[in-house]
Design an enzyme around this catalytic site. Structure first.
Site, PDB file in Angstrom:
ATOM      1  N   GLY A  77      39.636  41.448  44.979  1.00  0.00           N
ATOM      2  CA  GLY A  77      39.629  39.995  45.128  1.00  0.00           C
ATOM      3  C   GLY A  77      40.858  39.470  45.836  1.00  0.00           C
ATOM      4  O   GLY A  77      41.954  40.000  45.638  1.00  0.00           O
ATOM      5  N   PRO A  78      40.694  38.465  46.716  1.00  0.00           N
ATOM      6  CA  PRO A  78      39.472  37.734  47.047  1.00  0.00           C
ATOM      7  C   PRO A  78      38.657  38.336  48.194  1.00  0.00           C
ATOM      8  O   PRO A  78      37.688  37.725  48.645  1.00  0.00           O
ATOM      9  CB  PRO A  78      40.001  36.360  47.440  1.00  0.00           C
ATOM     10  CG  PRO A  78      41.336  36.635  48.043  1.00  0.00           C
ATOM     11  CD  PRO A  78      41.898  37.796  47.266  1.00  0.00           C
ATOM     12  N   GLY A  79      39.068  39.511  48.719  1.00  0.00           N
ATOM     13  CA  GLY A  79      38.184  40.211  49.645  1.00  0.00           C
ATOM     14  C   GLY A  79      38.692  40.435  51.053  1.00  0.00           C
ATOM     15  O   GLY A  79      37.998  41.061  51.864  1.00  0.00           O
TER      16      GLY A  79
ATOM     17  N   ASP B 200      45.830  47.540  45.743  1.00  0.00           N
ATOM     18  CA  ASP B 200      46.635  46.355  46.051  1.00  0.00           C
ATOM     19  C   ASP B 200      46.773  45.590  44.735  1.00  0.00           C
ATOM     20  O   ASP B 200      46.035  44.661  44.453  1.00  0.00           O
ATOM     21  CB  ASP B 200      45.937  45.514  47.125  1.00  0.00           C
ATOM     22  CG  ASP B 200      46.769  44.309  47.522  1.00  0.00           C
ATOM     23  OD1 ASP B 200      47.988  44.435  47.634  1.00  0.00           O
ATOM     24  OD2 ASP B 200      46.177  43.220  47.704  1.00  0.00           O
TER      25      ASP B 200
ATOM     26  N   CYS C  65      52.248  42.395  46.918  1.00  0.00           N
ATOM     27  CA  CYS C  65      52.825  41.289  47.692  1.00  0.00           C
ATOM     28  C   CYS C  65      54.090  40.820  46.970  1.00  0.00           C
ATOM     29  O   CYS C  65      54.227  39.658  46.585  1.00  0.00           O
ATOM     30  CB  CYS C  65      51.824  40.145  47.828  1.00  0.00           C
ATOM     31  SG  CYS C  65      52.403  38.867  48.968  1.00  0.00           S
TER      32      CYS C  65
END
Length: 405
Positions: free
Chosen positions: A227-229, A290, A343
């Protein structure tokens, strides 16, 4: 900042800011806990206008006082007037000189409106180049460019730049930069040939596809935290070229729906499940983790996050990150590659998690810098760290691990 909380007055020591100004209409100093929430918002807006914009001092004070009067009455409007007039007596630089902590990291955190713990986390991640801390914090306060990704097989970055009037990216072969505007109105975006995606995120997906496997690539790829893709869509577009497929895992139903929309015409299968207990069949050639993180690397796009995150969040997230990485490792075939990314440049979420995986799982850590051809200044390896002030991307960390055969 001038109307917020307690900090150091010019005379030293921690004092409520109203004392610094000689304003105490309630019989003593005031902190943000004492001032009414709506009134504190007015003060913050007024001080921001005074010190961070080109709005005239008279206009900033008058509009703030009028707002306070309308919301809270004449008495509190007078308090706002007094505080803002005192704030207007000095420039931003003079207030920083008067109120900032003496230590270098604390001073920069104060000057660029970051919590001190976040500024220290950035300094630690910069290591020997901690002198760049001011540049990192300044980048968080600067308006970022809009980054588009050209979907492989549908449109090239060159074509996308020509259609949109943008500029081809420096690092990703699919990136295009826009100065601004509404990307949702662009025809390539509306047609699904392009999407908004930070160039750093593009590089994460590309690094996974570039890693050298031991043995053939059978075309089973997995995005364990999809998510979110955005990354799942880029991976799916690349996989489609070779006839491969991608599984995308997302535990939240509403975010899984976002993934489906992003990958609707791509060879991507979306699974609404927890990545730690996905139930998927092992044997994947390439897996992207991620992981959920503090997001400290994207504060320029979500500036409010700096005040919502706390050090306590880090401890909980690190546990989750390690669990997700271990679960992905069980799904990876011998000779396959797992790419871990966040991130965030915060060391407990990055190199510490990877070092723990190498120790516990026996993973072979690849030189991730080799998976970013042409991208300069990403650290000493074997992981790679992107920075907004160096690369114009979010501060993405990535590390590639291969499972011994």
């Amino acid at each position: 900042r001038v109307a917020q909380g307690q900090t150091n007055c010019a005379s030293g020591g921690s004092r409520p800011l109203a004392w610094c100004y000689g304003v105490s209409p309630y019989g003593g100093g005031l902190s943000s806990e004492v001032i009414d929430g709506p009134l504190l918002d007015v003060l913050r807006l007024g001080v921001y206008q005074l010190l961070r914009t080109r709005i005239g001092a008279h206009a900033a004070v008058d509009t703030s006082v009028a707002l306070a009067r309308a919301e809270s009455g004449a008495g509190k409007a007078g308090f706002v007037n007094a505080v803002l007039r005192r704030a207007a007596e000095r420039t931003t630089e003079e207030w920083v000189e008067a109120l900032a902590p003496a230590d270098p990291v604390g001073r920069l955190a104060f000057e660029y409106a970051h919590p001190a713990w976040i500024a220290q986390a950035f300094a630690d991640a910069l290591g020997a180049r901690a002198a760049e801390l001011g540049e990192v914090l300044a980048a968080d306060d600067a308006r970022p460019l809009v980054h588009l990704v050209a979907r492989p097989g549908d449109i090239t970055a060159e074509e996308l730049a020509l259609v949109t009037g943008g500029e081809e990216g420096r690092w990703s072969p699919y990136a295009v930069y826009l100065d601004g505007g509404d990307p949702g109105k662009l025809e390539p975006v509306r047609a699904g040939m392009a999407a908004v995606q930070d160039e750093g995120s593009q590089l994460v997906a590309l690094a996974l596809t570039r890693a050298e496997l031991e043995g053939p690539d059978t075309g089973r790829w997995l995005d364990l935290c999809a998510g979110p893709g955005g990354k799942a869509a880029l991976l799916g577009a690349i996989a489609a070229i070779d006839g491969f497929r991608v599984d995308a895992v997302e535990p939240a139903a509403h975010r899984a729906e976002l993934v489906r929309k992003a990958v609707h015409d791509l060879p991507v299968d979306v699974h609404v499940t927890d990545g730690r207990t996905s139930g998927l069949t092992p044997g994947y050639d390439r897996i992207l983790v991620d992981a959920p993180c503090t997001g400290l690397g994207a504060l320029r796009r979500r500036p409010e996050a700096r005040w919502r995150r706390t050090p306590a969040d880090v401890r909980e997230l690190v546990v989750l990150q390690r669990e997700l990485l271990a679960a992905a490792w069980d799904l990876l075939r011998p000779g396959g590659v797992l790419l871990y990314s966040t991130c965030s440049p915060h060391l407990p979420e990055t190199v510490s998690v990877v070092a723990d995986a190498v120790r516990r799982l026996g993973a072979e850590q690849l030189d991730t810098r080799e998976l970013l051809p042409g991208v300069t200044d990403v650290g000493d390896g074997p992981g790679a760290q992107l920075w907004p002030h160096r690369h114009g991307t979010d501060a993405m960390f990535l590390a590639a691990l291969r499972k011994p055969r």
